[in-house]
Design an enzyme around this catalytic site. Structure first.
Site, mmCIF file in Angstrom:
data_model
loop_
_atom_site.group_PDB
_atom_site.id
_atom_site.type_symbol
_atom_site.label_atom_id
_atom_site.label_comp_id
_atom_site.label_asym_id
_atom_site.label_seq_id
_atom_site.Cartn_x
_atom_site.Cartn_y
_atom_site.Cartn_z
ATOM 1 N N HIS A 138 0.958 -1.144 -0.003
ATOM 2 C CA HIS A 138 -0.115 -0.035 0.004
ATOM 3 C C HIS A 138 0.836 1.137 -0.118
ATOM 4 C CE1 HIS A 138 -3.876 -2.039 1.540
ATOM 5 N NE2 HIS A 138 -3.422 -2.607 0.575
ATOM 6 N N GLU A 173 1.146 3.806 1.984
ATOM 7 C CA GLU A 173 1.724 3.956 3.218
ATOM 8 C C GLU A 173 2.947 3.339 3.450
ATOM 9 O OE1 GLU A 173 -2.682 3.980 4.336
ATOM 10 O OE2 GLU A 173 -1.433 3.289 2.714
ATOM 11 N N ALA A 227 -20.061 7.851 -30.518
ATOM 12 C CA ALA A 227 -19.493 9.059 -31.311
ATOM 13 C C ALA A 227 -20.816 9.336 -32.267
ATOM 14 C CB ALA A 227 -18.277 8.665 -32.320
ATOM 15 N N ARG A 276 -10.406 3.120 -22.182
ATOM 16 C CA ARG A 276 -10.516 1.937 -22.001
ATOM 17 C C ARG A 276 -9.594 1.403 -20.909
ATOM 18 N NH1 ARG A 276 -10.665 -0.068 -28.388
ATOM 19 N NH2 ARG A 276 -12.912 0.643 -28.663
ATOM 20 N N ASP A 315 -19.920 -4.937 -35.918
ATOM 21 C CA ASP A 315 -18.492 -4.259 -36.226
ATOM 22 C C ASP A 315 -17.377 -5.113 -35.852
ATOM 23 O OD1 ASP A 315 -20.030 -1.919 -36.433
ATOM 24 O OD2 ASP A 315 -19.853 -1.247 -34.320
ATOM 25 N N LEU A 323 -11.823 -3.765 -28.994
ATOM 26 C CA LEU A 323 -12.133 -3.379 -27.588
ATOM 27 C C LEU A 323 -11.043 -3.624 -26.758
ATOM 28 C CD1 LEU A 323 -15.714 -5.033 -27.009
ATOM 29 C CD2 LEU A 323 -15.038 -2.731 -27.995
ATOM 30 N N GLY A 351 -24.361 -0.575 -28.641
ATOM 31 C CA GLY A 351 -25.593 -0.028 -29.701
ATOM 32 C C GLY A 351 -26.781 0.684 -28.929
ATOM 33 N N ALA A 388 -27.738 0.567 -24.966
ATOM 34 C CA ALA A 388 -27.292 2.056 -24.170
ATOM 35 C C ALA A 388 -28.729 2.363 -23.561
ATOM 36 C CB ALA A 388 -26.928 2.737 -25.190
ATOM 37 N N ALA A 389 -29.717 2.139 -24.071
ATOM 38 C CA ALA A 389 -31.180 2.516 -23.428
ATOM 39 C C ALA A 389 -31.474 1.891 -22.432
ATOM 40 C CB ALA A 389 -32.318 2.477 -24.535
#
Length: 352
Positions: free
Chosen positions: A45, A47, A149, A179, A195, A199, A285, A289-290
Site C-alpha cells: 500500500h 503508506e 460517437a 478503456r 462491427d 475493444l 448499440g 445503451a437505453a
C-alpha cells in the site's frame, strides 16, 4: 496532499478492486523523506511504500495520505499498524474509507495509539479521484461510463449501418486511454455482429480490460476478434434461453461464459462488481445503451461529436427509446468538461 493525489492517480485503472491511494511522508522539520502509491491489488500500500523509503527519518514525522489507512488483514497487513510502529506523530487524511472492513477503524486505531489525526484535507478531490470505488462501495455495482460517437445531427451510423469512422484518429486514441482506465468494456451481440470490434486499449494497459458481451440468446458470429483470448480476456454473459449449441461453441473456443438469471445490464454489473470491477465502459448499440440508462447503470457519458452531417431518416442514433412521453420526464446531466480532439469535440457529463 495534492502531491499524494497526483501519485495515487498514476495507477488509474490498475488497482481494482482496491481504491487509488497515494502517500507523502515528511520528517520532523517538514522535509519530504518518502512517498509512494498503491500500484495494483496485492502490491504494498501507499503508506508502506512511503515508510520504506523514509526509514528512520519517518520517526516523529507527518504522514499525508489520500485515504484512511486500512486496519484489517487482507492480501497485505494493516497499514495502521505499520504507521504506529514507525513512530509517526501526525497523520493527515483526505477522506475516510467506506469499505466496511475499515470505515473509521483505521482512524480510531491511530488515535488510540496517541497519534494526531487530521481528516478532510482536499476531500472533494480525493472523492473525485476514487469516484468509481466509492460508487461500488455504495451500490454494489461498478461506476458505468457510456461512450458514443456521433455527427452534429445526432446520428451514430448511416442508414445502411456504416459507422466507421465517425470520429478521427485523435478521438480514437482518447478512447483507447479511456478503456485503459476501466476494468471492463461492455458491448451487446449486435455490436459484435455489425462491427467485429477488438475493444482493447491497444497496449495502454497490462493486462487489458475484460471484454464483455451481453447476449441473451447467444446469437453471435462463429468467428470474431473477441474470441481470440491472446489479445485480451473475453466474458460472454447470457440468459437461460441461450441455445446449448451456442454455449458449446464458446466453451470449445475457451471463451468464459456467465449465465445470468436475468440477462439485464443491472444483473451484469452486480456480477462484475463481485469480480472486483470498479469502473466499466459501455460501448454498445442504442438498444443496450437505453437499457443501461434505464436501469441506472450509467453514471457518466462521454460523447464524441464529429463535424459531420450524416442525415437519413432511419439512420441510427446512439441511444434507443427511453420511454419518455413528456420533457419533464427527461433528466438533465451535468457537464464535466469539453475538449477538442483534433477536429472532434469531446463532451463529458455525469448524472446529477
Amino acid at each position: 496532499m495534492r502531491r499524494a493525489l497526483q501519485l495515487a492517480a498514476l495507477a488509474s485503472g490498475h488497482t481494482s478492486p482496491n481504491p487509488l491511494v497515494g502517500a507523502v511522508l515528511l520528517d520532523r522539520q517538514g522535509v519530504l523523506v518518502g512517498e509512494g502509491f498503491h500500484t495494483r491489488a496485492g502490491a504494498p500500500h501507499a503508506e508502506v511504500m512511503a515508510l520504506a523509503q523514509a526509514g528512520e527519518r519517518a520517526r516523529g514525522g507527518t504522514l499525508v495520505v489520500t485515504l484512511e489507512p486500512c486496519c484489517h488483514h487482507g492480501r497485505t497487513p494493516p497499514c495502521s499498524e505499520a504507521v504506529i510502529r514507525a513512530g509517526i506523530r501526525r497523520v493527515v487524511i483526505a477522506m475516510g474509507d467506506p469499505n466496511p472492513r475499515v470505515n473509521g477503524g483505521g482512524i480510531a486505531a491511530l488515535r488510540a495509539a496517541g497519534l494526531e489525526v487530521i481528516s478532510g484535507v482536499c476531500s472533494a478531490e480525493a472523492q473525485e479521484l476514487n469516484a468509481a470505488f466509492l460508487h461500488r462501495m455504495a451500490t454494489a455495482r461498478p461506476l458505468g461510463i457510456l461512450k458514443w460517437a456521433m455527427g452534429i445531427d445526432g446520428r451514430s451510423a448511416l442508414s445502411n449501418g456504416a459507422s466507421q469512422w465517425i470520429s478521427g484518429p485523435a478521438a480514437r486514441q482518447w478512447v483507447h486511454g479511456l478503456r485503459s482506465r476501466c476494468d471492463a468494456v461492455i458491448v451487446g451481440g449486435g455490436t459484435v455482429r455489425a462491427d467485429d470490434p477488438l475493444l482493447t486499449s491497444r497496449g495502454r494497459r497490462r493486462p487489458e480490460p475484460l471484454r464483455v458481451v451481453l447476449s441473451r440468446s447467444l446469437d453471435l458470429p462463429s468467428e470474431a476478434r473477441l474470441w481470440d483470448q491472446s489479445a485480451a480476456p473475453t466474458l460472454v454473459a447470457h440468459g437461460v434461453e441461450a441455445a446449448p449449441r451456442a454455449r458449446f461453441q464458446l466453451d470449445a473456443r475457451g471463451v468464459e461464459r456467465l449465465l445470468l438469471p436475468t440477462c439485464t445490464p443491472a444483473a451484469l454489473l452486480q456480477a462484475l462488481a463481485q469480480r472486483g470491477c470498479n469502473q466499466v465502459l459501455w460501448e454498445c448499440g442504442p438498444a443496450l445503451a437505453a437499457a443501461a440508462l434505464g436501469e441506472g447503470c450509467v453514471q457518466r457519458i462521454a460523447a464524441v461529436i464529429a463535424p459531420k452531417v450524416m442525415g437519413g431518416t432511419p439512420a441510427r442514433t446512439a441511444v434507443g427509446d427511453l420511454g419518455f412521453t413528456a420533457m419533464d420526464q427527461v433528466p438533465s446531466w451535468r457537464s464535466r468538461s469539453q475538449q477538442h480532439l483534433a477536429g472532434d469535440l469531446l463532451w463529458e457529463l455525469d448524472s446529477r
